[in-house]
Design a protein around this motif. Sequence first.
Motif, short mmCIF file in Angstrom:
data_model
loop_
_atom_site.label_atom_id
_atom_site.label_comp_id
_atom_site.label_asym_id
_atom_site.label_seq_id
_atom_site.Cartn_x
_atom_site.Cartn_y
_atom_site.Cartn_z
N GLN A 8 25.19 60.40 57.37
CA GLN A 8 26.32 59.80 58.09
C GLN A 8 27.19 60.90 58.70
O GLN A 8 27.55 61.85 57.99
N TYR A 130 24.46 47.12 54.69
CA TYR A 130 24.17 48.55 54.91
C TYR A 130 22.74 48.93 54.48
O TYR A 130 21.99 49.57 55.22
N GLN A 134 19.45 50.63 56.43
CA GLN A 134 18.79 51.84 55.93
C GLN A 134 17.27 51.60 55.77
O GLN A 134 16.46 52.48 56.06
N ASP A 137 15.79 51.80 59.16
CA ASP A 137 15.71 53.20 59.61
C ASP A 137 14.36 53.85 59.28
O ASP A 137 13.82 54.62 60.07
N GLY A 149 19.07 62.84 48.38
CA GLY A 149 19.64 63.10 47.06
C GLY A 149 19.49 61.86 46.19
O GLY A 149 19.20 60.75 46.68
N ASP A 151 21.53 59.87 44.86
CA ASP A 151 22.38 58.70 45.11
C ASP A 151 21.74 57.70 46.09
O ASP A 151 22.19 56.56 46.16
N ILE A 192 24.62 66.97 43.08
CA ILE A 192 25.62 68.04 42.96
C ILE A 192 26.96 67.35 42.71
O ILE A 192 27.34 66.43 43.44
N MET A 202 29.80 65.27 44.33
CA MET A 202 30.47 65.96 45.44
C MET A 202 30.34 65.06 46.65
O MET A 202 29.25 64.60 46.97
#
Length: 339
Positions: A8, A130, A134, A137, A149, A151, A192, A202
């Motif tokens: 994003q 959302y 995805q 995509d 990652g 998530d 991370i 993060m």
Amino acid sequence: MRIVSGIQPTGNLHLGNYLGAIRNWVKMQDDMAAQGGQSLYFLADLHAISMPHVPAELTANTREMVAALVACGIDPERSILFNQAQVPQHAELQWLLNGTARMGWLNRMTQWKDKAGKNREGASVALFTYPVLQAADVLLYQATHVPVGEDQKQHLELARDIAQKFNNDFASEENPVFTLPDPIIPPEAARIMSLRNGSAKMSKSDPSDMSRINLTDDADTIMQKIKKAKTDPEPLPSEKAGLEGRAEAANLAGIYAAMAGTSVEAVLADFGGEGFGKFKPALGELLVETLAPINDRFVHLRADHSALDAILKAGAEKARTLAIPTLDKTYTALGLVRG
Ligand code: TYM
């Protein structure tokens, strides 16, 4: 093999994005170029409107993100680099997949639960659907692998569920419409964490800039942020088991391992028994060494708007060509008549 992944354009690239995803994008781009496969990387600008946003900032962030990705090593000659908004097939396929995705599946998504919070009634419909965008995509391009990652793992599993149900309902095992994509998650940098709180990831949306290392931070800022990073008073352990219950220490050791291209075990073999007074400057220097050249390239690239726009335009043209056959197949499988 076909690699597809997205990010994003909602702010700066940070170390979590870089170690969790972008570094793998670059590696896989090089692998694909050597093996005759393809890599497609895009800016998920359509996803970005699922949360309140300022239009002018989205435009500026989109260009900045292109500059940052190129600075990290994404080569628009070898990868197809584009933004969703210039490839309408993404939104089109999402609508077609909305017939297959189930409310119950979307209700279970942790990102939806986290971002909508207690105010579900006030969340945008885009935030809820959302994960269907995805899925579109990656399914649009018959992606075989998706470097992300940790998530994003749940969203990728949902994309597989949608693909499988669609294939079952509207195609056959011998002639499926969609390929089931596999996530690729880097073991040492899957998640991370924030420099201020070892149990929060993060993130661009953390209000404290001290919580993350941005790829645009200069050397002094990086050293400062690492110096101020939250830790505990104990020295580093010599074994990985000693990091249990020490989220902040585990995070810094993990960042070191990922940056140095080694394992947490190897980092602890070197630094076990040392305090953070010794470890933090070593980590800061390692970060500066890798990120300074990226930052230099970024500063140079970001000013040339017409060059950045040209990269996106050329990438979108190539992406559209690859997207059309799958979209056509999807319309046909659903029995939709298009003249
Ligand atoms: P986004 O923009 O939040 O993040 C981009 C990539 O960075 C990874 N990442 C992290 N990895 C490790 N530690 C962290 N703290 C961390 N923070 C972010 C993310 O896992 C991701 O790989 N929904 C996606 C974008 C997207 C997408 C897609 C990805 C849209 N369509 C299709 C893959 C395939 C997102 O918001 O990522």
